[in-house]
Write an enzyme that holds these catalytic residues in place. Structure first.
Site, PDB file in Angstrom:
ATOM      1  N   LEU A 113       0.818  -1.208   0.000  1.00 16.19           N
ATOM      2  CA  LEU A 113       0.000   0.000   0.000  1.00 16.19           C
ATOM      3  C   LEU A 113       0.856   1.264   0.000  1.00 16.19           C
ATOM      4  CD1 LEU A 113      -2.734  -1.143   2.536  1.00 16.19           C
ATOM      5  CD2 LEU A 113      -3.214  -0.300   0.228  1.00 16.19           C
ATOM      6  N   ASP A 148      11.695   2.775   4.229  1.00 19.28           N
ATOM      7  CA  ASP A 148      11.567   1.338   4.480  1.00 19.28           C
ATOM      8  C   ASP A 148      12.719   0.917   5.393  1.00 19.28           C
ATOM      9  OD1 ASP A 148       9.822  -1.012   3.100  1.00 19.28           O
ATOM     10  OD2 ASP A 148      11.791  -1.786   3.665  1.00 19.28           O
ATOM     11  N   ASN A 175       2.208   5.556   6.969  1.00 18.27           N
ATOM     12  CA  ASN A 175       1.713   4.237   6.583  1.00 18.27           C
ATOM     13  C   ASN A 175       2.456   3.086   7.249  1.00 18.27           C
ATOM     14  OD1 ASN A 175       0.394   2.261   4.555  1.00 18.27           O
ATOM     15  ND2 ASN A 175       2.581   1.957   4.202  1.00 18.27           N
ATOM     16  N   TYR A 218      -2.807  -4.089  17.475  1.00 14.33           N
ATOM     17  CA  TYR A 218      -3.099  -3.394  16.223  1.00 14.33           C
ATOM     18  C   TYR A 218      -4.374  -2.563  16.343  1.00 14.33           C
ATOM     19  CZ  TYR A 218      -3.704  -2.965  11.108  1.00 14.33           C
ATOM     20  OH  TYR A 218      -3.852  -2.502   9.826  1.00 14.33           O
ATOM     21  N   LYS A 230      -4.473   1.490  15.839  1.00 10.90           N
ATOM     22  CA  LYS A 230      -5.250   2.098  14.763  1.00 10.90           C
ATOM     23  C   LYS A 230      -6.395   2.956  15.291  1.00 10.90           C
ATOM     24  CE  LYS A 230      -2.982   0.699  11.149  1.00 10.90           C
ATOM     25  NZ  LYS A 230      -2.200   1.680  10.372  1.00 10.90           N
ATOM     26  N   THR A 258      -3.469  -7.475   0.516  1.00 10.79           N
ATOM     27  CA  THR A 258      -2.114  -7.308   1.028  1.00 10.79           C
ATOM     28  C   THR A 258      -1.544  -8.692   1.321  1.00 10.79           C
ATOM     29  OG1 THR A 258      -2.864  -7.196   3.326  1.00 10.79           O
ATOM     30  CG2 THR A 258      -2.757  -5.117   2.102  1.00 10.79           C
TER      31      THR A 258
END
Length: 305
Positions: A17, A36, A89, A155, A159, A189
């Site tokens: 993504l 990255d 992201n 998670y 989020k 993904t």
């Protein structure tokens, strides 16, 4: 719409993504700072953008520490002379049930998603305010943060926290002309590729075919590229009036998530004692209790694997 002359930082943009977001921002004219943890992955991402005539550079570092946020801002300033757009992201998963999740599992996910979003936004927003420039903050959420998901305590917390921070930042940054929004993507993904329910969609995508309409329309499930347009739009001057929002996107579907609002309001003179609740709670709450997690409709027979 054009992002010519704009500079964007996209964390976790070496693949998936994040790479799709970076590529679309570049296609619309922005120079992009790729991020990255793997040097080759970052270099390959830069190469894909430059091959299409775009401009990009890379910062190889894990998101979370303030030092990484500082490196990302410095790269934007040194390579392209400024920054206008930040897309947070970067993320990792450490999925386990509550009773199996370790401190390290929890801290790792919170550190990258939640702290990483905070440190990067703080760095960029502070620079924009001091420079007197408007800007665009776009943070990536998840349906898990909106509704919960089995095995994802860490998670879900991260989020949900990101959306909470976005709503706060929209208030704090409004006077400076800086918008802050969350995007809730639903896309194929590496994680969804292992879920049998999505097998037919993943197979079609791998063959270079359009996913079946059941996935794209009914579920709002598509490719990374399906999400990228919303990122580029929110980064543009056209979206200067949109802030503090959580926008879901996937496949052929776009959604505007509501802010949490009460669904039941009642009053009891003298307050709600245990006895008062015992007497009235059933009448108040029955049929109004909110669902948790996501439920999917049955797969059509032709899409079952």
């Amino acid at each position: 719409m054009s992002l010519q002359g704009k500079v964007a930082i996209v964390t976790g943009s070496g693949r998936g993504l994040g790479l799709a977001y970076a590529q679309e921002l570049a296609r619309q004219g922005a120079a992009v700072v790729i991020n990255d943890v793997d040097e080759q992955t970052a270099a390959d991402a830069v190469a894909t953008i430059e091959a299409e005539g775009g401009r990009a550079t890379a910062v190889v570092a894990p998101v979370g520490p303030t030092e990484t946020a500082q490196k990302l801002l410095a790269a934007a300033l040194d390579s392209f002379g400024g920054v206008d757009i930040l897309v947070t992201n970067a993320g990792v998963l450490r999925d386990k049930t509550l009773w199996k999740m370790t401190d390290e599992d929890f801290d790792t996910v919170i550190g990258v998603h939640l702290r990483g979003t905070f440190t990067c936004v703080r760095e960029v927003a502070t620079h924009l305010r001091e420079a007197g420039k408007p800007g665009r903050i776009i943070c990536i959420g998840s349906p898990t943060g909106q509704r919960g998901n089995f095995g994802q305590t860490n998670y879900a917390a991260a989020k949900a926290g990101i959306v909470g921070m976005v709503r706060t930042w929209a208030l704090e940054l409004k006077k400076a002309g800086i918008t802050a929004n969350a995007v809730i993507p639903v896309a194929a993904t590496a994680m969804t590729a292992t879920v049998p329910y999505f097998a037919a969609a993943v197979e079609a995508s791998e063959r270079g075919e359009t996913m079946p309409a059941f996935f794209r329309h009914d579920l709002g499930f598509g490719t990374s590229e399906d999400v990228a347009g919303v990122i580029a739009y929110l980064a543009s001057d056209d979206a200067a009036h949109i802030t503090g929002q959580a926008i879901g996107v996937g496949g052929d579907r776009i959604q505007l998530w509501s802010h949490p609002e009460p669904v039941v309001t009642a009053y009891h003179e003298g307050g709600w004692s245990t006895e008062a609740l015992q007497a009235e709670a059933h009448e108040l709450f029955d049929g109004q209790l909110q669902s948790v997690g996501e439920t999917f409709p049955p797969l059509p027979e032709e899409l079952q694997r």
